[in-house]
Write a protein that holds these residues in place. Structure first.
Motif, mmCIF file in Angstrom:
data_model
loop_
_atom_site.group_PDB
_atom_site.id
_atom_site.type_symbol
_atom_site.label_atom_id
_atom_site.label_comp_id
_atom_site.label_asym_id
_atom_site.label_seq_id
_atom_site.Cartn_x
_atom_site.Cartn_y
_atom_site.Cartn_z
ATOM 1 N N PHE A 136 0.832 -1.208 0.000
ATOM 2 C CA PHE A 136 0.000 0.000 0.000
ATOM 3 C C PHE A 136 0.864 1.254 0.000
ATOM 4 C CE2 PHE A 136 -1.987 3.420 2.501
ATOM 5 C CZ PHE A 136 -3.031 3.738 1.637
ATOM 6 N N ASN A 137 1.900 1.263 0.817
ATOM 7 C CA ASN A 137 2.777 2.428 0.899
ATOM 8 C C ASN A 137 3.380 2.759 -0.463
ATOM 9 O OD1 ASN A 137 4.675 4.331 2.519
ATOM 10 N ND2 ASN A 137 6.106 2.988 1.451
ATOM 11 N N GLY A 138 3.910 1.726 -1.142
ATOM 12 C CA GLY A 138 4.536 1.966 -2.439
ATOM 13 C C GLY A 138 3.550 2.421 -3.495
ATOM 14 N N MET A 139 2.397 1.746 -3.572
ATOM 15 C CA MET A 139 1.406 2.079 -4.605
ATOM 16 C C MET A 139 0.808 3.461 -4.367
ATOM 17 S SD MET A 139 -0.477 -1.618 -5.130
ATOM 18 C CE MET A 139 -1.468 -1.031 -6.517
ATOM 19 N N ALA A 140 0.540 3.780 -3.090
ATOM 20 C CA ALA A 140 -0.032 5.089 -2.777
ATOM 21 C C ALA A 140 0.930 6.212 -3.167
ATOM 22 C CB ALA A 140 -0.379 5.171 -1.297
ATOM 23 N N LYS A 141 2.208 6.021 -2.916
ATOM 24 C CA LYS A 141 3.175 7.068 -3.235
ATOM 25 C C LYS A 141 3.415 7.171 -4.741
ATOM 26 C CE LYS A 141 5.209 7.124 1.312
ATOM 27 N NZ LYS A 141 6.321 6.746 2.210
ATOM 28 N N MET A 142 3.286 6.068 -5.448
ATOM 29 C CA MET A 142 3.344 6.143 -6.902
ATOM 30 C C MET A 142 2.183 6.962 -7.441
ATOM 31 S SD MET A 142 4.448 2.243 -7.907
ATOM 32 C CE MET A 142 5.821 1.451 -7.047
ATOM 33 N N VAL A 143 0.999 6.766 -6.851
ATOM 34 C CA VAL A 143 -0.176 7.555 -7.259
ATOM 35 C C VAL A 143 0.053 9.032 -6.966
ATOM 36 C CG1 VAL A 143 -2.601 8.020 -6.731
ATOM 37 C CG2 VAL A 143 -1.822 5.664 -7.046
ATOM 38 N N LEU A 144 0.577 9.335 -5.785
ATOM 39 C CA LEU A 144 0.813 10.736 -5.411
ATOM 40 C C LEU A 144 1.805 11.404 -6.355
ATOM 41 C CD1 LEU A 144 1.005 10.412 -1.522
ATOM 42 C CD2 LEU A 144 -0.841 11.427 -2.870
ATOM 43 N N LEU A 145 2.887 10.712 -6.682
ATOM 44 C CA LEU A 145 3.882 11.300 -7.591
ATOM 45 C C LEU A 145 3.320 11.491 -8.982
ATOM 46 C CD1 LEU A 145 7.303 9.631 -6.712
ATOM 47 C CD2 LEU A 145 6.544 11.953 -6.235
ATOM 48 N N CYS A 180 -8.076 7.932 -5.316
ATOM 49 C CA CYS A 180 -7.350 6.719 -5.718
ATOM 50 C C CYS A 180 -6.742 6.002 -4.517
ATOM 51 C CB CYS A 180 -6.256 7.074 -6.721
ATOM 52 S SG CYS A 180 -6.864 7.542 -8.359
ATOM 53 N N CYS A 181 -6.152 6.760 -3.609
ATOM 54 C CA CYS A 181 -5.536 6.146 -2.433
ATOM 55 C C CYS A 181 -6.588 5.539 -1.509
ATOM 56 C CB CYS A 181 -4.692 7.167 -1.682
ATOM 57 S SG CYS A 181 -3.185 7.646 -2.557
ATOM 58 N N THR A 182 -7.756 6.184 -1.409
ATOM 59 C CA THR A 182 -8.828 5.640 -0.587
ATOM 60 C C THR A 182 -9.348 4.324 -1.153
ATOM 61 O OG1 THR A 182 -9.501 7.864 0.105
ATOM 62 C CG2 THR A 182 -11.113 6.095 0.371
#
Length: 407
Positions: A78-87, A109-111
């Motif tokens: 989750f941490n990796g995918m969420a930060k990819m979305v944010l970037l 998207c993160c939710t």
């Protein structure tokens, strides 16, 4: 390939961490919120590295630490995918000049991502579904018309969260199906025989069927993931797992067959050993032909046969010999991630396997790949809930068909 995907994901996640660290600036990193963020992120990465080192150095892989490591991996995902979305959303915002819209998009998207992963680690991994499949064959003798076979596979006992409750639910579901025979297609353990402790054996001993329980060994049952083979030799691991299953009254088939008799009619249940060629590359296709002659010794060519093979890759060899009217497999788990829409389904498993979930037919012969009960390493199933399959055999004057539904 799975290891390569993990390394690639970790590299991308590391790049995202570095980019966000730079974006925070010195003031952001020194703020109270920034300090908390950096500490939590550092602890997560340290836990992943420590867990991988622990697993690789051959420590006790049966205990709670490995189950906890599975939860850590979900958080890491989750941490990796969420930060990819944010970037990605931040990049689009800079290019389009719409930071507010992209901020909302990133939040949504993160939710959604968090909700999907939460479901996968709770109900998605624990709610057992029953698939019902009707198998109609002209080769089935009349005495076995209506014969019912229940299939379960890939329990991976040592990694089950809420193990005892999950096993009780599995056994209760199996017994409620009132099957004539129950079959297990391997991977009853994840690492070694110690997972079959007294409580596990007590739960499994409650499985009931009129004609017995038949099982084969999967790759995880072979002890090939045991690092300390001096204190726990592979041969001893196999012997103990086979002995434990036989003590339950199960018939363990290792390149051998058993005959089932109803009146004057007979069918065979044949169990194949896990292909030696796939021991260290279990997700790849077979390159060399298998010698299955020993497994079918004493089984006439004209006899209806149910073949158990943990690896679905063996089906091509089985049908090439004119065997396996019904071949039952497990092993794949749909890679614990699957998308279904009506009769259509897809999983990353399709990149590795020709047959990876559900029924496949070739004339009057069928392969069925069961999605399994447990999971490998990561305690999560998205779109591919644990499965028990009930087959009802029907005799017909011609043709071979399947049908079924989900309970």
């Amino acid at each position: 390939m799975i290891l390569a995907c993990f390394v690639l994901f970790a590299a991308l996640a590391g790049y995202c961490e570095y980019s966000l660290w730079k974006h925070m600036g010195r003031a952001g990193r020194r703020s109270p919120g920034g300090r908390v963020y950096l500490v939590l992120t550092g602890l997560l990465w340290a836990a992943v590295v420590a867990g991988l080192a622990y697993a690789c150095c051959g420590r006790d892989s049966v205990g709670w630490l490995m189950r906890a490591f599975g939860v850590v991996l979900v958080l890491f995902l989750f941490n990796g995918m969420a930060k990819m979305v944010l970037l990605l959303c931040g990049y689009v915002a800079r290019r389009t000049g719409r930071p507010r819209a992209m901020g909302i998009t990133a939040g949504i998207c993160c939710t959604v991502l968090a909700a999907v992963l939460l479901y996968g680690t709770t109900a998605g991994r624990s709610r057992i579904r029953v698939e019902r499949v009707e198998v109609v064959s002209s080769r089935l003798p009349a005495g076995f018309d209506g014969f019912r076979v229940a299939l379960f596979s890939d329990v991976h006992t040592g990694l089950l969260l809420g193990r005892d409750r999950m096993l009780r639910n599995m056994v209760t579901t199996l017994n409620a199906l009132d099957a004539d025979a129950v079959v297990c297609c391997g991977d009853i353990v994840n690492y070694d025989y110690r997972e079959l402790d007294d409580r596990v054996l007590e739960a499994l001993s409650a499985i009931r069927s009129r004609d017995g329980v038949y099982s084969v060994l999967g790759n995880h049952d072979l002890g090939i993931y045991i690092r300390d083979t001096l204190s726990r030799p592979v041969e001893e691991n196999i012997d103990r797992i086979v002995a434990a299953q036989r003590a339950l009254g199960w018939t363990v088939l290792r390149d051998s067959s058993a005959l089932l008799v109803r009146g004057g009619d007979t069918i065979a249940v044949t169990g194949l050993s896990f292909p030696q060629e796939l021991v260290h590359r279990s997700h790849e296709r077979l390159r060399e032909p298998l010698d299955l002659s020993e497994a079918y010794t004493g089984v006439p060519q004209e006899m209806f046969d149910i073949t158990l093979s943990h690896a679905p890759q063996a089906w091509h060899e089985v049908r090439g010999m004119g065997r396996g009217d019904l071949t039952l497999s497990g092993h794949v788990h749909g890679l614990q991630m699957q998308v279904r829409c009506g009769g259509w389904q897809w999983s990353p498993a399709a990149w590795l396997y020709d047959e990876w979930s559900g029924p496949y037919t070739d004339g009057e012969r069928m392969l069925y790949v069961n999605d399994g009960i447990g999971y490998a390493l990561v305690p999560m199933r998205i779109g591919v809930r644990p499965e028990i399959t009930l087959f009802e055999l029907r005799r017909s004057d011609g043709g071979h068909s399947i049908g079924g539904g989900i309970e």
